[in-house]
Motif scaffolding. Structure first.
Motif, PDB file in Angstrom:
ATOM      1  N   ILE A  82      69.283  44.688  70.302  1.00 47.96           N
ATOM      2  CA  ILE A  82      69.037  43.383  69.690  1.00 47.96           C
ATOM      3  C   ILE A  82      70.330  42.576  69.731  1.00 47.96           C
ATOM      4  CG2 ILE A  82      68.409  42.191  67.540  1.00 47.96           C
ATOM      5  CD1 ILE A  82      66.100  43.734  68.771  1.00 47.96           C
ATOM      6  N   LYS A  83      70.249  41.388  70.270  1.00 52.80           N
ATOM      7  CA  LYS A  83      71.431  40.528  70.343  1.00 52.80           C
ATOM      8  C   LYS A  83      71.453  39.504  69.225  1.00 52.80           C
ATOM      9  CE  LYS A  83      73.938  41.878  73.606  1.00 52.80           C
ATOM     10  NZ  LYS A  83      75.184  42.466  73.186  1.00 52.80           N
ATOM     11  N   GLN A  84      70.259  39.005  68.887  1.00 53.36           N
ATOM     12  CA  GLN A  84      70.214  37.909  67.918  1.00 53.36           C
ATOM     13  C   GLN A  84      68.794  37.742  67.407  1.00 53.36           C
ATOM     14  OE1 GLN A  84      72.179  34.191  69.202  1.00 53.36           O
ATOM     15  NE2 GLN A  84      70.254  33.195  68.753  1.00 53.36           N
ATOM     16  N   VAL A  85      68.666  37.318  66.168  1.00 49.51           N
ATOM     17  CA  VAL A  85      67.341  36.993  65.629  1.00 49.51           C
ATOM     18  C   VAL A  85      67.430  35.623  64.973  1.00 49.51           C
ATOM     19  CG1 VAL A  85      65.583  37.594  63.928  1.00 49.51           C
ATOM     20  CG2 VAL A  85      66.654  39.397  65.270  1.00 49.51           C
ATOM     21  N   GLU A  86      66.541  34.744  65.388  1.00 47.04           N
ATOM     22  CA  GLU A  86      66.471  33.420  64.770  1.00 47.04           C
ATOM     23  C   GLU A  86      65.067  33.218  64.227  1.00 47.04           C
ATOM     24  OE1 GLU A  86      67.760  31.017  68.114  1.00 47.04           O
ATOM     25  OE2 GLU A  86      69.637  30.619  67.047  1.00 47.04           O
ATOM     26  N   GLY A  87      64.867  32.134  63.488  1.00 40.59           N
ATOM     27  CA  GLY A  87      63.534  31.827  62.981  1.00 40.59           C
ATOM     28  C   GLY A  87      63.305  32.407  61.606  1.00 40.59           C
ATOM     29  N   CYS A  88      62.053  32.525  61.239  1.00 41.12           N
ATOM     30  CA  CYS A  88      61.724  32.943  59.883  1.00 41.12           C
ATOM     31  C   CYS A  88      60.470  33.802  59.899  1.00 41.12           C
ATOM     32  CB  CYS A  88      61.514  31.708  59.011  1.00 41.12           C
ATOM     33  SG  CYS A  88      60.223  30.642  59.645  1.00 41.12           S
ATOM     34  N   ALA A  89      60.111  34.312  58.740  1.00 39.49           N
ATOM     35  CA  ALA A  89      58.924  35.157  58.627  1.00 39.49           C
ATOM     36  C   ALA A  89      57.739  34.447  59.269  1.00 39.49           C
ATOM     37  CB  ALA A  89      58.636  35.433  57.159  1.00 39.49           C
ATOM     38  N   GLY A  90      57.009  35.159  60.091  1.00 39.19           N
ATOM     39  CA  GLY A  90      55.870  34.556  60.784  1.00 39.19           C
ATOM     40  C   GLY A  90      56.225  34.063  62.165  1.00 39.19           C
ATOM     41  N   ALA A 127      73.007  45.320  60.530  1.00 40.70           N
ATOM     42  CA  ALA A 127      73.218  44.385  59.405  1.00 40.70           C
ATOM     43  C   ALA A 127      74.125  43.240  59.849  1.00 40.70           C
ATOM     44  CB  ALA A 127      73.829  45.119  58.218  1.00 40.70           C
ATOM     45  N   LYS A 128      75.108  43.575  60.678  1.00 40.45           N
ATOM     46  CA  LYS A 128      76.040  42.557  61.169  1.00 40.45           C
ATOM     47  C   LYS A 128      75.307  41.582  62.100  1.00 40.45           C
ATOM     48  CE  LYS A 128      80.803  42.674  62.692  1.00 40.45           C
ATOM     49  NZ  LYS A 128      81.768  43.452  63.447  1.00 40.45           N
ATOM     50  N   THR A 129      74.494  42.131  62.984  1.00 40.07           N
ATOM     51  CA  THR A 129      73.781  41.279  63.947  1.00 40.07           C
ATOM     52  C   THR A 129      72.776  40.369  63.253  1.00 40.07           C
ATOM     53  OG1 THR A 129      73.938  43.107  65.493  1.00 40.07           O
ATOM     54  CG2 THR A 129      72.442  41.351  66.094  1.00 40.07           C
TER      55      THR A 129
END
Ligand code: SF4
Ligand code: SF4
Length: 463
Positions: free
Chosen positions: A130-138, A320-322
């Motif tokens: 995993i490099k990055q997570v954007e957005g929100c629930a859903g 946790a850092k990512t």
């Protein structure tokens, strides 16, 4: 009903539980209810953002917890992207021959791996990170890297099951000094070499419960005693010593301890100050330990010294850092609420299971995976998510675009709208923590349900 229009007076906890004098408590209740009525008269309804739900989950980690969660979600008819950083599923359980909870661990794992392979709903990505997570629930956008390429996956929910790894601290080396996880791989196979030994010493809590790693890994004691019992079963005349600080065979695992004692395993306690001294003399381990009951040091010269290392939460720290998640003082992922939301992470739509959360046994990891899948499945069963009640909002006329709230928001729920030159709120990410209202120098940032009008209406009655 619009939840923003609901006003609650907590008569139980704030009145009947804290006041002994019933008459005074009743008077207080009347005033509080009156205040709530005044507030209800002025609260307003807000237009809320609805979030469309992407019917797909991303499960990070292909160990036994991740596999279990993925199967549960797929069985509910949901698409699952299972992200595994190595080239195979199974994690730490992959070549573990036995567990004190499941005698035929390989069959249990094979069954689950077959279910993953056979499922048309689960897509496994090996050697992926995993490099990055954007957005929100859903509606998360999860960027995954594999073989130098990056791809973004849309998902409604994320389950983190990155596990923990064995903490192999520095120690004397010899072919007769073996980590417990390696020892059991040999001991439980037909024609075991180590089983030919006549004397064994197990040291528990190696590298655990120190200043650096203060937590108990919960499984090493039971694992070690299972191995000690197996040694005694193969060779009842062998000498088996277990050097321990505290025996943590909790629950029904206590039986392992009583069985080991009955089988003649000798237990010697040590503490951090009298940690056993390990040397290699004439190609054999020499262990010097002080028995606190006899208050005497003595030497053991076993054929094999087996070291029970604890868990290392590095994978949890890395994820946790990512993902900008909170970790506990023991460096595992911190849940949203230990009692009421034990597998939810503080970020909505993200869940945790297995040893990424805390040290736990295989059956506990599987149970937590079922729980995380149930929570994620509940979210993914909806077509739209409403914004939560009590989120922040921005008064356009007062906002000076100083961006202080954007830096301060711990959930990345604020962003700058440079066309309008005002701060905006991502309502589905906002947790209603109020940090932005505290830092805003212009009073432009407010929390719904806690606006000045609402509060002053209540205070009018209370003062
Ligand atoms: S209330 Fe908290 S989570 Fe919401 S925008 Fe403000 S700082 Fe961010
Ligand atoms: S801190 Fe207040 S004034 Fe500054 S950008 Fe945020 S809402 Fe606007």
């Amino acid at each position: 009903m619009d939840p923003e229009m609901l006003t609650v007076v907590n008569i139980r906890e704030q009145l009947s539980w804290v006041h002994e004098k019933s008459v005074a408590a009743t008077e207080k209740a009347k005033v509080l209810i009156e205040g709530a009525v005044e507030k209800a008269a002025v609260v307003r309804s807000y237009p809320t953002q609805r979030q469309k739900v992407v019917k797909r989950a991303v499960v990070i980690g292909g160990g036994i917890a991740g596999i279990t969660a993925a199967i549960d979600l797929a069985d509910s008819g949901l698409q699952v992207e299972l992200i595994e950083k190595t080239e195979s599923l199974g994690g730490r359980v992959l070549d573990k021959p036995v567990s004190y909870e499941a005698e035929d661990l390989p069959s249990l794992l094979n069954e689950k791996m077959k279910a993953v392979r056979d499922s048309k709903k689960i897509h496994v990505r090996f050697n992926s990170e995993i490099k990055q997570v954007e957005g929100c629930a859903g509606d998360f956008q999860v960027t995954v890297a594999a073989k130098g390429k990056e791809e973004t996956i849309a998902a409604g929910a994320i389950i983190i099951a990155v596990g923990a790894q064995e903490e192999r601290t520095d120690h004397e080396t010899s072919e007769r000094i073996i980590a417990l996880s390696d020892f059991e791989k040999d001991l439980f196979k037909p024609g075991s070499l180590v089983a030919k030994g006549k004397s064994f010493v197990f040291i528990l809590c190696v590298g655990s419960r120190t200043e650096e790693r203060p937590f108990c890994s919960r499984v090493c004691c039971s694992d070690a005693l299972l191995n000690a019992l197996k040694v005694k079963e193969i060779n009842p005349d062998s000498d088996v010593f277990v050097l321990y600080r505290d025996i943590m065979t909790y629950g029904f695992n206590e039986e392992l301890y009583t069985k080991a004692r009955d089988a003649g395993v000798i237990f010697v306690r040590y503490d951090l100050e009298t940690y056993p001294k390990v040397e290699v003399v004439d190609s054999r381990p020499k262990i010097t330990v002080r028995d606190p009951l006899l208050n005497e040091a003595f030497c053991l010269r076993p054929d094999y010294l087996v070291l029970a290392f604890g868990m290392d939460p590095s994978p949890a720290v890395a994820i946790a850092k990512t993902l900008n998640l909170r970790i506990t003082e023991d460096l595992f992922l911190e849940e949203a609420n230990v009692k009421f939301r034990p597998v939810d992470l503080p970020k909505d739509g993200m869940y945790v299971c297995g040893t990424a959360h805390s040290p736990m046994s295989i059956s506990e990891a599987i149970t937590s995976a079922h729980a995380a899948a149930a929570r994620a499945g509940t979210l993914l069963s909806k077509d739209y998510l409403p914004a939560r009640s009590g989120v922040a909002e921005v008064n356009k006329r007062r906002c000076s675009a100083c961006e202080l709230c954007i830096t301060a928001c711990p959930f990345e729920a604020r962003y700058m709208d440079y066309d309008e030159m005002i701060a905006q709120v991502r309502e589905h990410i906002c947790q209603g923590c109020g940090t932005c209202t505290a830092v805003c120098p212009n009073g432009a940032s407010t929390l719904r349900r806690y606006e000045e009008n609402d509060i002053f209406a209540m205070l009018e009655v209370l003062t």
